[in-house]
Design a protein around this motif. Structure first.
Motif, PDB file in Angstrom:
ATOM      1  N   SER A 123       0.831  -1.208   0.000  1.00 46.59           N
ATOM      2  CA  SER A 123       0.000   0.000   0.000  1.00 46.59           C
ATOM      3  C   SER A 123       0.868   1.261   0.000  1.00 46.59           C
ATOM      4  CB  SER A 123      -0.920  -0.008   1.224  1.00 46.59           C
ATOM      5  OG  SER A 123      -1.680   1.170   1.286  1.00 46.59           O
ATOM      6  N   ASP A 145      -7.781   4.318   0.502  1.00 47.79           N
ATOM      7  CA  ASP A 145      -7.707   2.866   0.280  1.00 47.79           C
ATOM      8  C   ASP A 145      -8.432   2.439  -0.997  1.00 47.79           C
ATOM      9  OD1 ASP A 145      -6.249   2.630   2.567  1.00 47.79           O
ATOM     10  OD2 ASP A 145      -7.922   1.940   3.827  1.00 47.79           O
ATOM     11  N   SER A 192       1.072  -6.238   3.172  1.00 50.53           N
ATOM     12  CA  SER A 192       2.216  -7.153   3.076  1.00 50.53           C
ATOM     13  C   SER A 192       3.509  -6.354   2.903  1.00 50.53           C
ATOM     14  CB  SER A 192       2.037  -8.112   1.900  1.00 50.53           C
ATOM     15  OG  SER A 192       0.892  -8.911   2.097  1.00 50.53           O
ATOM     16  N   ASN A 237      -6.172  -2.836  -9.143  1.00 52.62           N
ATOM     17  CA  ASN A 237      -7.079  -3.653  -9.955  1.00 52.62           C
ATOM     18  C   ASN A 237      -6.823  -3.448 -11.454  1.00 52.62           C
ATOM     19  OD1 ASN A 237      -9.298  -5.515 -10.105  1.00 52.62           O
ATOM     20  ND2 ASN A 237     -10.601  -3.798 -10.754  1.00 52.62           N
ATOM     21  N   THR A 286      -4.360  -7.081  -8.125  1.00 55.46           N
ATOM     22  CA  THR A 286      -5.256  -7.418  -7.008  1.00 55.46           C
ATOM     23  C   THR A 286      -5.198  -8.898  -6.647  1.00 55.46           C
ATOM     24  OG1 THR A 286      -6.739  -5.663  -7.751  1.00 55.46           O
ATOM     25  CG2 THR A 286      -7.614  -7.201  -6.131  1.00 55.46           C
ATOM     26  N   GLU A 287      -5.142  -9.752  -7.661  1.00 56.73           N
ATOM     27  CA  GLU A 287      -5.187 -11.195  -7.410  1.00 56.73           C
ATOM     28  C   GLU A 287      -3.993 -11.672  -6.590  1.00 56.73           C
ATOM     29  OE1 GLU A 287      -5.370 -15.447  -9.850  1.00 56.73           O
ATOM     30  OE2 GLU A 287      -5.695 -13.566 -10.924  1.00 56.73           O
ATOM     31  N   ARG A 344      -6.750   0.479  -4.194  1.00 55.17           N
ATOM     32  CA  ARG A 344      -7.267  -0.808  -4.685  1.00 55.17           C
ATOM     33  C   ARG A 344      -7.676  -0.706  -6.159  1.00 55.17           C
ATOM     34  NH1 ARG A 344      -8.169  -4.442  -0.604  1.00 55.17           N
ATOM     35  NH2 ARG A 344      -7.999  -3.572   1.499  1.00 55.17           N
ATOM     36  N   GLY A 372      -2.180  -9.073   2.606  1.00 54.88           N
ATOM     37  CA  GLY A 372      -2.830  -8.289   1.556  1.00 54.88           C
ATOM     38  C   GLY A 372      -2.032  -7.038   1.212  1.00 54.88           C
ATOM     39  N   PHE A 373      -2.730  -5.892   1.182  1.00 58.11           N
ATOM     40  CA  PHE A 373      -2.076  -4.625   0.840  1.00 58.11           C
ATOM     41  C   PHE A 373      -1.085  -4.172   1.918  1.00 58.11           C
ATOM     42  CE2 PHE A 373      -5.443  -4.479  -2.238  1.00 58.11           C
ATOM     43  CZ  PHE A 373      -4.907  -3.744  -3.295  1.00 58.11           C
ATOM     44  N   ILE A 377      -1.923  -9.850  -4.831  1.00 58.24           N
ATOM     45  CA  ILE A 377      -1.887  -9.154  -3.525  1.00 58.24           C
ATOM     46  C   ILE A 377      -2.853  -9.828  -2.558  1.00 58.24           C
ATOM     47  CG2 ILE A 377      -2.399  -6.986  -2.306  1.00 58.24           C
ATOM     48  CD1 ILE A 377      -1.464  -5.501  -4.850  1.00 58.24           C
ATOM     49  N   GLY A 378      -4.038 -10.216  -3.061  1.00 56.05           N
ATOM     50  CA  GLY A 378      -5.037 -10.890  -2.227  1.00 56.05           C
ATOM     51  C   GLY A 378      -4.571 -12.239  -1.722  1.00 56.05           C
ATOM     52  N   ASN A 379      -3.702 -12.892  -2.473  1.00 55.98           N
ATOM     53  CA  ASN A 379      -3.175 -14.202  -2.052  1.00 55.98           C
ATOM     54  C   ASN A 379      -2.069 -14.087  -1.008  1.00 55.98           C
ATOM     55  OD1 ASN A 379      -4.885 -15.602  -3.774  1.00 55.98           O
ATOM     56  ND2 ASN A 379      -3.450 -15.528  -5.492  1.00 55.98           N
TER      57      ASN A 379
END
Length: 574
Positions: free
Chosen positions: A424, A436, A461, A444, A449-450, A440, A458-459, A452-454
């Motif tokens: 972030s 935020d 990390s 995206n 996003t994919e 995002r 997340g953001f 980062i979501g894993n």
């Protein structure tokens, strides 16, 4: 170094206070031997206990005063030194930030790091030593000589011989040591360069089994510095024992000739004791001068290097004649742009002219070394054109402030550079005020996003130094999101899709097209599939525009583009 010390004006009051405190401390030190002489010559000789106690109390009070002065002077000098070092580091860093890429190339990153850290530390150390010792040494030397002469003028002639011998000794060693100190800083630069290259290139070194060879190179640079350091330290190691030898011979001479004068009734025992202490104080002040002499040459060499940075006038500066903004937004125009790197025999770009408009995608393609990245580096004024002009919103970029110009541009460099911190924070680097939702949204569009979501956090990390815990494609996508969150007028993608697979590349460009409807987009790419949908494709060859038009137009009219396409696509795909 005097030039740097002019920057001490904010600490003027503290410096004056240090000088006063050091003066008080030195006067108390000079007064104590006289009081001790009075105790011996009057109190002990006359067996006057009250007189001895009275003088003793006075000595205790004077010692307390001297101690308090010494402690507070030491505290203030350290505070001044650290404050000066902090300000100087900020000034050097700010100056370096204004450098063009040419100045970085000329001085070298490793050298700039050394100058900002080691060199400033050297100057800072000398400043603290000067405030603690250099102010005290002359007062003690002059005061000690005056007090010694007041005890016995003829015996004081010993100091004339001693000072002359020390001056010759210090001059001889100084003539040899100063050049070596300057050489040490240069070799320290070289060591930092070797170390930096080996650490950043560790993957390549291991991949090619060059670990032992690179260790050897580091050892060579290290030993080169060590050899010079040993030479200069040998000289300094000789100096101190010689000083002590001269001090001891001085003591022997004082006691020898002083005993003769006591025997002749010209001098008293207490005066001789005081004289010996004054001799020690004078010699101690000379030792302090010697310590300064050890530190000053190296700091002087460092000061020269710091001043070189501060005195450098960057090639790229804001013009005094700035032009007002126009109603245009995102218009970019190159007018007969010629650019040569410093010292290069031929220009990298030769008469480049084109116009990029809002709502359009302008792609730049060509072989390796044709000048694609150089061209986009001219847009934010990382370099200035040699001839011709670049216009943004109808205004020559040389007549716009650098800050204002770069606020209009969202750059995604060829090599994705990330900073230590969260994902972030890295995306917000493009726009500190982004919320935020905006972060995002940018991620995206960048197809980040994919992955980062894993990630576990997340953001939030954590990204390690240089983004080493991410793949090349992941770093590029975060770098793209960083530019998107900025919402600039002009997007510049310098081969930013090279680490992406074809599917992600296509999806990203499709999302990007919707996001940048009213913005100007410049894409530098190697893949034909990345640029073939662009409104305008510029084909570069050896710094010249070999062709310009749409994909279909260039397939008919540009042989260079035809070669690039045929090398990447099959006949059916074409």
């Amino acid at each position: 170094m005097i030039k740097l010390f002019k920057k001490l004006r904010p600490f003027s009051i503290s410096i004056i206070l240090v000088i006063i405190l050091v003066f008080i401390q030195t006067i108390t030190d000079l007064y104590l031997p006289t009081l001790m002489s009075d105790i011996v010559d009057t109190g002990i000789v006359n067996k006057d206990i009250d007189y001895i106690l009275d003088i003793g109390k006075r000595m205790v009070l004077i010692t307390i005063l001297g101690t308090i002065s010494a402690v507070y002077a030491s505290y203030l000098s350290s505070k001044i030194g650290m404050g000066f070092g902090t300000n100087l580091r900020n000034e050097v860093f700010t100056k370096v930030e204004s450098f063009s890429l040419h100045e970085f190339d000329k001085t070298g990153t490793s050298s700039l790091i050394t100058r900002t850290t080691n060199d400033i530390t050297q100057v800072q150390t000398v400043l603290i030593t000067i405030l603690r010792m250099f102010v005290r040494a002359p007062i003690m030397a002059v005061g000690g000589i005056i007090m010694a002469v007041s005890k016995d003028a003829k015996l004081s002639l010993i100091f004339v011989v001693v000072i002359v011998v020390l001056a010759i000794l210090i001059s001889l060693i100084g003539a040899k040591s100063i050049p070596l100190y300057k050489l040490m800083q240069v070799k320290l630069d070289k060591l930092n360069l070797v170390l930096r290259e080996r650490l950043t290139g560790i993957r390549v070194i291991r991949a090619f089994n060059r670990v032992d060879k690179e260790k050897s190179k580091f050892n060579d640079a290290n030993l080169d510095l060590v050899d010079t350091a040993i030479k200069v330290n040998k000289l300094m190691a000789i100096l101190m024992p010689l000083m002590m030898l001269i001090m001891n011979f001085t003591n022997v001479a004082i006691i020898w000739f002083g005993s003769i004068r006591i025997d002749n009734g010209v001098m008293q025992v207490g005066d001789l004791m005081a004289f010996i202490q004054y001799a020690m104080q004078i010699m101690f002040s000379l030792v302090m001068f010697t310590m300064m002499f050890i530190l000053v040459p190296r700091a002087s060499a460092s000061a020269v290097r710091i001043n070189e940075v501060l005195d450098t006038n960057p090639d790229i500066n804001d013009s005094d004649k700035l032009e007002n903004e126009t109603s245009k937004r995102g218009y970019l125009e190159f007018k007969n742009v010629i650019f040569s790197y410093h010292g290069a025999e031929e220009p990298v770009l030769k008469g480049v002219s084109f116009c990029a408009k809002p709502g359009e995608v302008t792609a730049i393609i060509g072989g390796t070394g044709c000048g694609k990245s150089t061209l986009v580096n001219l847009i934010p004024r990382f370099y200035d054109v040699t001839n011709g002009s670049i216009l943004v919103d109808g205004v020559d970029i040389k007549k716009i402030t650098q800050q204002n110009l770069r606020s209009k541009i969202g750059l995604v460099p060829q090599k994705a550079v990330l900073f230590t911190g969260s994902i972030s924070e890295n995306i917000r680097f493009g726009n500190q005020g982004a919320n935020d939702e905006q972060v995002r949204h940018a991620a995206n569009i960048a197809q980040a996003t994919e992955f980062i979501g894993n990630m576990k956090e997340g953001f939030d990390s954590y990204i390690s130094q240089g983004g080493t815990n991410l793949s090349g494609g992941q770093k590029q996508r975060i770098s793209i999101a960083r530019a998107l969150v900025r919402k600039p007028e002009i997007y510049v993608f310098d081969d930013s899709f090279s680490a992406l697979d074809f599917k992600t590349d296509a999806k990203l460009r499709q999302a990007l097209k919707k996001e940048t409807v009213n913005d100007t987009v410049i894409i530098v790419a190697q893949r034909v599939t990345t640029v073939m949908d662009a409104n305008r494709i510029i084909v570069l060859e050896d710094g010249n525009i070999a062709g310009m038009g749409t994909h279909k137009e260039l397939l008919k009219s540009c042989s260079v583009y035809q070669e690039i396409v045929s090398s990447q696509l099959s006949k059916e795909e074409i």
